[in-house]
Design an enzyme around this catalytic site. Structure first.
Site, PDB file in Angstrom:
ATOM      1  N   ARG A  96       0.878  -1.184  -0.026  1.00 55.61           N
ATOM      2  CA  ARG A  96      -0.082  -0.091   0.057  1.00 55.61           C
ATOM      3  C   ARG A  96       0.931   1.236  -0.047  1.00 55.61           C
ATOM      4  O   ARG A  96       0.302   2.300   0.239  1.00 55.61           O
ATOM      5  CB  ARG A  96      -0.943   0.077   1.090  1.00 55.61           C
ATOM      6  N   LYS A 118       4.403  11.863 -10.753  1.00 53.28           N
ATOM      7  CA  LYS A 118       3.642  10.873 -11.914  1.00 53.28           C
ATOM      8  C   LYS A 118       4.215   9.518 -11.796  1.00 53.28           C
ATOM      9  O   LYS A 118       5.407   9.645 -12.562  1.00 53.28           O
ATOM     10  CB  LYS A 118       3.243  11.497 -13.240  1.00 53.28           C
ATOM     11  N   GLU A 160      12.185  17.279 -24.730  1.00 52.42           N
ATOM     12  CA  GLU A 160      11.319  17.851 -23.505  1.00 52.42           C
ATOM     13  C   GLU A 160      11.854  19.375 -23.052  1.00 52.42           C
ATOM     14  O   GLU A 160      10.992  20.238 -22.836  1.00 52.42           O
ATOM     15  CB  GLU A 160      11.674  16.679 -22.467  1.00 52.42           C
ATOM     16  N   LYS A 194       9.211  22.747 -14.042  1.00 50.80           N
ATOM     17  CA  LYS A 194       8.394  21.775 -13.962  1.00 50.80           C
ATOM     18  C   LYS A 194       7.794  21.900 -12.447  1.00 50.80           C
ATOM     19  O   LYS A 194       6.642  21.423 -11.934  1.00 50.80           O
ATOM     20  CB  LYS A 194       9.109  20.458 -13.987  1.00 50.80           C
ATOM     21  N   GLU A 204      -3.272  17.679 -11.806  1.00 54.20           N
ATOM     22  CA  GLU A 204      -3.822  17.935 -13.008  1.00 54.20           C
ATOM     23  C   GLU A 204      -5.136  18.021 -13.073  1.00 54.20           C
ATOM     24  O   GLU A 204      -6.083  17.417 -14.032  1.00 54.20           O
ATOM     25  CB  GLU A 204      -3.348  16.628 -13.980  1.00 54.20           C
ATOM     26  N   ARG A 209      -1.123  21.680 -15.309  1.00 52.97           N
ATOM     27  CA  ARG A 209      -0.312  20.684 -15.428  1.00 52.97           C
ATOM     28  C   ARG A 209      -0.426  20.055 -16.779  1.00 52.97           C
ATOM     29  O   ARG A 209       0.686  19.609 -17.412  1.00 52.97           O
ATOM     30  CB  ARG A 209      -0.185  19.610 -14.540  1.00 52.97           C
ATOM     31  N   ASN A 213       1.722  18.318 -21.454  1.00 49.70           N
ATOM     32  CA  ASN A 213       1.432  17.281 -22.404  1.00 49.70           C
ATOM     33  C   ASN A 213       1.511  17.821 -23.806  1.00 49.70           C
ATOM     34  O   ASN A 213       0.934  17.084 -24.687  1.00 49.70           O
ATOM     35  CB  ASN A 213      -0.084  16.798 -21.962  1.00 49.70           C
ATOM     36  N   HIS A 216       1.950  15.509 -26.521  1.00 49.56           N
ATOM     37  CA  HIS A 216       2.071  13.976 -25.938  1.00 49.56           C
ATOM     38  C   HIS A 216       0.742  13.370 -26.678  1.00 49.56           C
ATOM     39  O   HIS A 216       0.701  12.169 -26.616  1.00 49.56           O
ATOM     40  CB  HIS A 216       2.208  14.159 -24.647  1.00 49.56           C
ATOM     41  N   HIS A 220       2.020  10.155 -28.150  1.00 44.40           N
ATOM     42  CA  HIS A 220       1.739   8.824 -27.422  1.00 44.40           C
ATOM     43  C   HIS A 220       0.990   7.888 -28.343  1.00 44.40           C
ATOM     44  O   HIS A 220       1.420   6.764 -28.321  1.00 44.40           O
ATOM     45  CB  HIS A 220       0.804   8.898 -26.364  1.00 44.40           C
ATOM     46  N   HIS A 233      10.550   8.036 -26.783  1.00 43.32           N
ATOM     47  CA  HIS A 233       9.387   8.911 -26.312  1.00 43.32           C
ATOM     48  C   HIS A 233       9.709  10.401 -26.965  1.00 43.32           C
ATOM     49  O   HIS A 233       8.910  11.032 -27.646  1.00 43.32           O
ATOM     50  CB  HIS A 233       9.433   8.550 -24.764  1.00 43.32           C
TER      51      HIS A 233
HETATM   52  P1  NAD Z   1      14.481   5.117 -20.750  1.00 47.41           P
HETATM   53  O1  NAD Z   1      14.288   4.916 -19.312  1.00 47.41           O
HETATM   54  O2  NAD Z   1      14.132   4.131 -21.585  1.00 47.41           O
HETATM   55  O3  NAD Z   1      16.059   5.522 -21.079  1.00 47.41           O
HETATM   56  C1  NAD Z   1      16.422   5.585 -22.421  1.00 47.41           C
HETATM   57  C2  NAD Z   1      17.596   4.599 -22.645  1.00 47.41           C
HETATM   58  O4  NAD Z   1      18.869   5.199 -22.159  1.00 47.41           O
HETATM   59  C3  NAD Z   1      17.437   3.271 -22.107  1.00 47.41           C
HETATM   60  O5  NAD Z   1      17.846   2.382 -22.975  1.00 47.41           O
HETATM   61  C4  NAD Z   1      18.542   3.412 -20.847  1.00 47.41           C
HETATM   62  O6  NAD Z   1      18.913   1.981 -20.536  1.00 47.41           O
HETATM   63  C5  NAD Z   1      19.519   4.150 -21.432  1.00 47.41           C
HETATM   64  N1  NAD Z   1      20.108   4.903 -20.201  1.00 47.41           N
HETATM   65  C6  NAD Z   1      19.375   5.677 -19.152  1.00 47.41           C
HETATM   66  N2  NAD Z   1      20.375   6.288 -18.458  1.00 47.41           N
HETATM   67  C7  NAD Z   1      21.544   6.023 -19.244  1.00 47.41           C
HETATM   68  C8  NAD Z   1      23.014   6.572 -19.072  1.00 47.41           C
HETATM   69  N3  NAD Z   1      23.338   7.623 -17.826  1.00 47.41           N
HETATM   70  N4  NAD Z   1      24.022   6.169 -19.798  1.00 47.41           N
HETATM   71  C9  NAD Z   1      23.658   5.303 -20.706  1.00 47.41           C
HETATM   72  N5  NAD Z   1      22.564   4.870 -20.971  1.00 47.41           N
HETATM   73  C10 NAD Z   1      21.486   5.285 -20.291  1.00 47.41           C
HETATM   74  O7  NAD Z   1      13.808   6.520 -21.529  1.00 47.41           O
HETATM   75  P2  NAD Z   1      13.476   7.943 -21.166  1.00 47.41           P
HETATM   76  O8  NAD Z   1      13.775   8.597 -22.276  1.00 47.41           O
HETATM   77  O9  NAD Z   1      14.517   8.316 -19.892  1.00 47.41           O
HETATM   78  O10 NAD Z   1      12.029   8.097 -20.456  1.00 47.41           O
HETATM   79  C11 NAD Z   1      11.029   7.750 -21.322  1.00 47.41           C
HETATM   80  C12 NAD Z   1       9.857   7.441 -20.174  1.00 47.41           C
HETATM   81  O11 NAD Z   1       9.516   8.479 -19.324  1.00 47.41           O
HETATM   82  C13 NAD Z   1       8.708   7.138 -21.098  1.00 47.41           C
HETATM   83  O12 NAD Z   1       8.013   5.974 -20.592  1.00 47.41           O
HETATM   84  C14 NAD Z   1       7.817   8.440 -20.468  1.00 47.41           C
HETATM   85  O13 NAD Z   1       6.327   8.030 -20.779  1.00 47.41           O
HETATM   86  C15 NAD Z   1       8.318   8.647 -19.313  1.00 47.41           C
HETATM   87  N6  NAD Z   1       7.892   9.965 -18.797  1.00 47.41           N
HETATM   88  C16 NAD Z   1       7.174  10.233 -17.587  1.00 47.41           C
HETATM   89  C17 NAD Z   1       7.008  11.505 -17.127  1.00 47.41           C
HETATM   90  C18 NAD Z   1       6.527  11.488 -15.695  1.00 47.41           C
HETATM   91  O14 NAD Z   1       6.111  12.713 -15.324  1.00 47.41           O
HETATM   92  N7  NAD Z   1       6.363  10.442 -14.908  1.00 47.41           N
HETATM   93  C19 NAD Z   1       7.484  12.516 -17.704  1.00 47.41           C
HETATM   94  C20 NAD Z   1       8.088  12.400 -19.214  1.00 47.41           C
HETATM   95  C21 NAD Z   1       8.391  11.022 -19.680  1.00 47.41           C
HETATM   96  N1  GLY Z   2       5.407  15.031 -18.061  1.00 52.89           N
HETATM   97  C1  GLY Z   2       3.963  15.524 -17.705  1.00 52.89           C
HETATM   98  C2  GLY Z   2       3.642  15.552 -16.115  1.00 52.89           C
HETATM   99  O1  GLY Z   2       4.309  15.376 -15.347  1.00 52.89           O
HETATM  100  O2  GLY Z   2       2.523  16.033 -16.048  1.00 52.89           O
END
Ligand code: NAD
Ligand code: GLY
Length: 327
Positions: A96, A118, A160, A194, A204, A209, A213, A216, A220, A233
């Site tokens: 939980r 998020k 981003e 942010k 949101e 917030r 997007n 997105h 997406h 992404h």
């Molecule tokens: P990811 O986590 O897949 O990382 C991208 C690649 O980089 C992976 O292959 C990883 O292994 C590699 N990597 C990571 N750090 C590294 C480093 N220091 N050196 C070498 N390689 C490294 O992708 P991302 O682009 O970081 O994140 C995308 C995800 O984030 C999506 O799922 C998206 O929906 C999510 N996201 C979430 C929010 C939120 O507010 N929660 C906001 C934006 C994006």
């Molecule tokens: N990346 C979108 C949010 O955090 O709301």
């Protein structure tokens, strides 16, 4: 920097993360680069979006049980946005809810996903369809991680970063006409944006917030329809931003020429700006109708009105989306 949220606050440290006795969750790539940060018995999952699924969520939860993690424990998300979202969602639901620390290792995760609470995973039907708001207890931003980041992932993070320019920081757009010389200060600036947004509209509900997007809704859908294989992404949302700018132009919300300005800037950073596929636009629209911002199948988008400003637009006409996607 301190972030306030409904049940407390957390610090963002601009400091190196030096390791921990807590269980670390990471992916295979990050584990390979940073073995000294993994602690004793890390949980390592395959790299990439495909790990943001129900199976990996169950795997990580069960591995925590095997390691004797209790309600009082905290876990460490060491990785990009995938690891942050997945680990955060495990933390939100394991017994939980337990504490977790974000140690973002990609540019994208440092400027966006590690802040704001998020967390979530994807379903076959769509991205981030299961999730929670579960803020971390601490975030460590360490620019040294970016030294090992593949060029493609750096470019995705820049998508981003540039997004903040279009939605809320026109001056940033001017600065980014040239490649940044001081990336750390750009990262801090994006985190401040942010932080401001998530503190004003944590859940949101106010339309503030949702501005994050921009790009997105379309992005997406593109990621999903191409099975998370063709685009990262960041690449998908760069294309999404250009297409959503075209939609805004058609709707008379944005001045003509905005999408060309965006295309130019994204191309400077090696990002794609066109969706080159034969996918039917109707299939993409179907996916957009399931987007979390949509209500009663009406598609809602955060659209840029002028550089540095945006607004939430409800009920974007499907025929306009179809026209733009079909071009
Ligand atoms: P990811 O986590 O897949 O990382 C991208 C690649 O980089 C992976 O292959 C990883 O292994 C590699 N990597 C990571 N750090 C590294 C480093 N220091 N050196 C070498 N390689 C490294 O992708 P991302 O682009 O970081 O994140 C995308 C995800 O984030 C999506 O799922 C998206 O929906 C999510 N996201 C979430 C929010 C939120 O507010 N929660 C906001 C934006 C994006
Ligand atoms: N990346 C979108 C949010 O955090 O709301």
């Amino acid at each position: 920097m301190k972030i306030l949220h409904s049940s407390g606050n957390y610090q963002i440290h601009f400091l190196p993360f030096t390791g921990s006795h807590d269980v670390v969750v990471t992916d295979e790539n990050v584990a390979g680069y940073y073995p000294d940060l993994l602690g004793e018995n890390p949980i390592v999952v395959p790299a990439g979006e495909k790990s943001k699924n129900l199976e990996t969520y169950a795997f990580v939860s069960q591995e925590l049980l095997k390691r004797g993690v209790t309600r009082k424990s905290r876990i460490i998300a060491l990785g990009g946005g995938v690891i942050g979202d997945l680990t955060g969602f495990v933390a939100a639901t394991y017994m939980r809810g337990i504490s977790f620390v974000q140690v973002p290792t990609t540019l994208l995760a440092q400027v966006d996903s590690s802040v704001g609470g998020k967390v979530g995973i994807d379903l076959p039907e769509g991205k981030n369809l299961i999730g929670a708001f579960h803020p971390p207890t601490e975030v460590f931003i360490d620019s040294r991680f970016l030294a090992t980041l593949p060029a493609r992932e750096y470019r995705c993070g820049m998508a981003e970063v540039i997004k903040y320019g279009w939605i809320m920081d026109e001056a940033l757009l001017s600065e980014l006409q040239e490649p940044p010389t001081d990336l750390s200060s750009i990262v801090q600036r994006c985190i401040k944006h942010k932080a401001m947004v998530v503190q004003e509209d944590e859940f949101e509900t106010l339309g503030i917030r949702a501005s994050l997007n921009f790009g997105h809704t379309v992005g997406h859908a593109i990621e999903q329809i191409t099975h998370y294989e063709r685009y990262t992404h960041g690449e998908a949302i760069a294309i999404g931003m250009v297409l959503e700018a075209k939609i805004a132009e058609r709707l008379g919300i944005a001045p003509l020429g905005l999408s060309n300005q965006m295309t130019w800037l994204f191309e400077q950073y090696g990002l794609p700006t066109q969706y080159d596929s034969t996918t039917y636009s109707q299939d993409l629209i179907e996916i957009m109708r399931r987007d979390k911002k949509s209500e009663a199948s009406e598609i809602t988008m955060s659209l840029v009105t002028v550089p540095g400003s945006c607004k939430l637009v409800k009920d974007v006409p499907h025929n306009v989306i179809a026209e733009v996607l079909g071009e």
